[in-house]
Design a protein around this motif. Structure first.
Motif, PDB file in Angstrom:
ATOM      1  N   SER A 286      -0.728  16.750   0.528  1.00 52.53           N
ATOM      2  CA  SER A 286      -1.721  17.800   0.759  1.00 52.53           C
ATOM      3  C   SER A 286      -2.899  17.599  -0.187  1.00 52.53           C
ATOM      4  CB  SER A 286      -1.104  19.185   0.526  1.00 52.53           C
ATOM      5  OG  SER A 286      -0.791  19.354  -0.850  1.00 52.53           O
ATOM      6  N   GLN A 287      -4.039  18.184   0.154  1.00 48.86           N
ATOM      7  CA  GLN A 287      -5.209  18.100  -0.725  1.00 48.86           C
ATOM      8  C   GLN A 287      -4.898  18.691  -2.091  1.00 48.86           C
ATOM      9  OE1 GLN A 287      -8.554  19.991   1.135  1.00 48.86           O
ATOM     10  NE2 GLN A 287      -9.078  18.159   2.317  1.00 48.86           N
ATOM     11  N   LYS A 288      -4.200  19.815  -2.098  1.00 51.34           N
ATOM     12  CA  LYS A 288      -3.851  20.486  -3.359  1.00 51.34           C
ATOM     13  C   LYS A 288      -2.984  19.581  -4.233  1.00 51.34           C
ATOM     14  CE  LYS A 288      -1.466  24.524  -5.189  1.00 51.34           C
ATOM     15  NZ  LYS A 288      -0.687  25.718  -4.871  1.00 51.34           N
ATOM     16  N   MET A 289      -1.970  18.964  -3.647  1.00 52.54           N
ATOM     17  CA  MET A 289      -1.071  18.097  -4.416  1.00 52.54           C
ATOM     18  C   MET A 289      -1.791  16.841  -4.889  1.00 52.54           C
ATOM     19  SD  MET A 289       1.779  17.589  -5.856  1.00 52.54           S
ATOM     20  CE  MET A 289       2.758  18.934  -5.234  1.00 52.54           C
ATOM     21  N   LEU A 290      -2.636  16.262  -4.045  1.00 55.51           N
ATOM     22  CA  LEU A 290      -3.398  15.086  -4.434  1.00 55.51           C
ATOM     23  C   LEU A 290      -4.299  15.410  -5.619  1.00 55.51           C
ATOM     24  CD1 LEU A 290      -4.346  12.183  -4.059  1.00 55.51           C
ATOM     25  CD2 LEU A 290      -5.897  12.994  -2.262  1.00 55.51           C
ATOM     26  N   ALA A 291      -5.019  16.528  -5.542  1.00 55.14           N
ATOM     27  CA  ALA A 291      -5.898  16.926  -6.645  1.00 55.14           C
ATOM     28  C   ALA A 291      -5.091  17.168  -7.917  1.00 55.14           C
ATOM     29  CB  ALA A 291      -6.679  18.185  -6.267  1.00 55.14           C
ATOM     30  N   GLN A 292      -3.947  17.806  -7.790  1.00 56.66           N
ATOM     31  CA  GLN A 292      -3.104  18.091  -8.951  1.00 56.66           C
ATOM     32  C   GLN A 292      -2.603  16.803  -9.600  1.00 56.66           C
ATOM     33  OE1 GLN A 292       0.303  20.477  -7.951  1.00 56.66           O
ATOM     34  NE2 GLN A 292       1.186  20.326  -9.983  1.00 56.66           N
ATOM     35  N   GLN A 293      -2.113  15.880  -8.790  1.00 55.09           N
ATOM     36  CA  GLN A 293      -1.594  14.622  -9.324  1.00 55.09           C
ATOM     37  C   GLN A 293      -2.703  13.795  -9.973  1.00 55.09           C
ATOM     38  OE1 GLN A 293       2.232  13.513  -8.490  1.00 55.09           O
ATOM     39  NE2 GLN A 293       1.734  15.573  -9.165  1.00 55.09           N
ATOM     40  N   LEU A 294      -3.879  13.750  -9.345  1.00 52.42           N
ATOM     41  CA  LEU A 294      -5.010  13.023  -9.927  1.00 52.42           C
ATOM     42  C   LEU A 294      -5.439  13.649 -11.250  1.00 52.42           C
ATOM     43  CD1 LEU A 294      -7.020  12.273  -6.686  1.00 52.42           C
ATOM     44  CD2 LEU A 294      -6.095  10.553  -8.263  1.00 52.42           C
ATOM     45  N   ARG A 295      -5.474  14.987 -11.314  1.00 52.09           N
ATOM     46  CA  ARG A 295      -5.827  15.657 -12.574  1.00 52.09           C
ATOM     47  C   ARG A 295      -4.837  15.321 -13.685  1.00 52.09           C
ATOM     48  NH1 ARG A 295      -7.338  20.075  -9.284  1.00 52.09           N
ATOM     49  NH2 ARG A 295      -5.274  20.993  -9.535  1.00 52.09           N
ATOM     50  N   GLN A 296      -3.538  15.300 -13.355  1.00 49.43           N
ATOM     51  CA  GLN A 296      -2.532  14.960 -14.357  1.00 49.43           C
ATOM     52  C   GLN A 296      -2.678  13.521 -14.831  1.00 49.43           C
ATOM     53  OE1 GLN A 296       1.301  15.916 -12.676  1.00 49.43           O
ATOM     54  NE2 GLN A 296       0.924  18.122 -12.769  1.00 49.43           N
ATOM     55  N   LEU A 297      -2.904  12.603 -13.892  1.00 51.06           N
ATOM     56  CA  LEU A 297      -3.101  11.200 -14.264  1.00 51.06           C
ATOM     57  C   LEU A 297      -4.355  11.026 -15.122  1.00 51.06           C
ATOM     58  CD1 LEU A 297      -2.099   9.555 -10.876  1.00 51.06           C
ATOM     59  CD2 LEU A 297      -0.895   9.271 -13.059  1.00 51.06           C
ATOM     60  N   GLU A 298      -5.397  11.794 -14.814  1.00 48.51           N
ATOM     61  CA  GLU A 298      -6.626  11.748 -15.612  1.00 48.51           C
ATOM     62  C   GLU A 298      -6.367  12.324 -17.004  1.00 48.51           C
ATOM     63  OE1 GLU A 298     -11.299  13.181 -15.351  1.00 48.51           O
ATOM     64  OE2 GLU A 298      -9.809  14.127 -14.048  1.00 48.51           O
ATOM     65  N   ARG A 299      -5.706  13.464 -17.066  1.00 48.78           N
ATOM     66  CA  ARG A 299      -5.395  14.112 -18.345  1.00 48.78           C
ATOM     67  C   ARG A 299      -4.559  13.194 -19.241  1.00 48.78           C
ATOM     68  NH1 ARG A 299      -1.224  18.092 -17.261  1.00 48.78           N
ATOM     69  NH2 ARG A 299       0.052  16.258 -17.595  1.00 48.78           N
ATOM     70  N   ASP A 300      -3.644  12.439 -18.632  1.00 44.09           N
ATOM     71  CA  ASP A 300      -2.769  11.557 -19.394  1.00 44.09           C
ATOM     72  C   ASP A 300      -3.409  10.211 -19.731  1.00 44.09           C
ATOM     73  OD1 ASP A 300      -0.773  13.489 -19.449  1.00 44.09           O
ATOM     74  OD2 ASP A 300       0.188  12.742 -17.629  1.00 44.09           O
ATOM     75  N   GLY A 301      -4.650  10.000 -19.292  1.00 47.80           N
ATOM     76  CA  GLY A 301      -5.378   8.795 -19.675  1.00 47.80           C
ATOM     77  C   GLY A 301      -5.139   7.579 -18.803  1.00 47.80           C
ATOM     78  N   LEU A 302      -4.517   7.756 -17.644  1.00 48.20           N
ATOM     79  CA  LEU A 302      -4.253   6.625 -16.765  1.00 48.20           C
ATOM     80  C   LEU A 302      -5.355   6.399 -15.738  1.00 48.20           C
ATOM     81  CD1 LEU A 302      -0.473   7.368 -16.193  1.00 48.20           C
ATOM     82  CD2 LEU A 302      -1.418   5.447 -17.470  1.00 48.20           C
ATOM     83  N   VAL A 303      -6.035   7.479 -15.357  1.00 48.73           N
ATOM     84  CA  VAL A 303      -7.054   7.416 -14.305  1.00 48.73           C
ATOM     85  C   VAL A 303      -8.364   7.980 -14.839  1.00 48.73           C
ATOM     86  CG1 VAL A 303      -7.708   8.391 -12.053  1.00 48.73           C
ATOM     87  CG2 VAL A 303      -5.399   7.531 -12.404  1.00 48.73           C
ATOM     88  N   ASN A 304      -9.447   7.361 -14.424  1.00 50.94           N
ATOM     89  CA  ASN A 304     -10.788   7.828 -14.777  1.00 50.94           C
ATOM     90  C   ASN A 304     -11.444   8.395 -13.524  1.00 50.94           C
ATOM     91  OD1 ASN A 304     -13.107   8.211 -16.313  1.00 50.94           O
ATOM     92  ND2 ASN A 304     -13.925   6.210 -15.743  1.00 50.94           N
TER      93      ASN A 304
END
Length: 131
Positions: free
Chosen positions: A67-85
């Protein structure tokens, strides 16, 4: 066998101290695994390996069922953890692109190792059933 990457350059250099006990080693591995746990994080990371830059809508098309919500949530977590920019371009409508950080890209060899390790189990299992 699927590979996470073709070739990764030098990994970011950080201070690494060998864990002093098996418990300390297990704790560190558990912390690392928490960064990538979840139903969609690995799928997202594999979409980005190899230096790919992916827009949100491309993720939606590439990952059926998320879902859009889950995708946004997972991307935010990956960004917060320093894996994704995440890069937002000041356009109308805004264009948002995602790419791995250098540290995120350095995860590729570890995941390739896991893929190889899993393949050895399959080979051992196949060999055992043929006896």
């Amino acid at each position: 066998m699927t590979r996470a990457h073709e070739e990764v350059g030098d990994s970011p250099v950080g201070k690494y101290e060998e864990p002093s006990t098996p418990d300390a080693a297990a704790d560190r591995v558990e912390e690392a695994l928490k960064l990538i746990e979840g139903r969609w994080k690995l799928v997202i990371l594999f979409q980005l390996f190899g230096g790919r830059v992916v827009r949100f809508s491309e993720f939606e098309r590439a990952i059926p069922g998320i879902s859009q919500k889950m995708l946004a949530q997972q991307l935010r977590q990956l960004e917060r953890d320093g894996l994704v920019n995440r890069v937002v371009y000041p356009e109308v409508p805004p264009r948002v692109e995602y790419r791995l950080t250098a540290w995120g890209q350095s995860l590729c060899p570890a995941l390739d190792g896991l893929l190889r390790w899993a393949a050895t189990r399959e080979a051992l299992t196949d060999g055992a059933s043929g006896s």
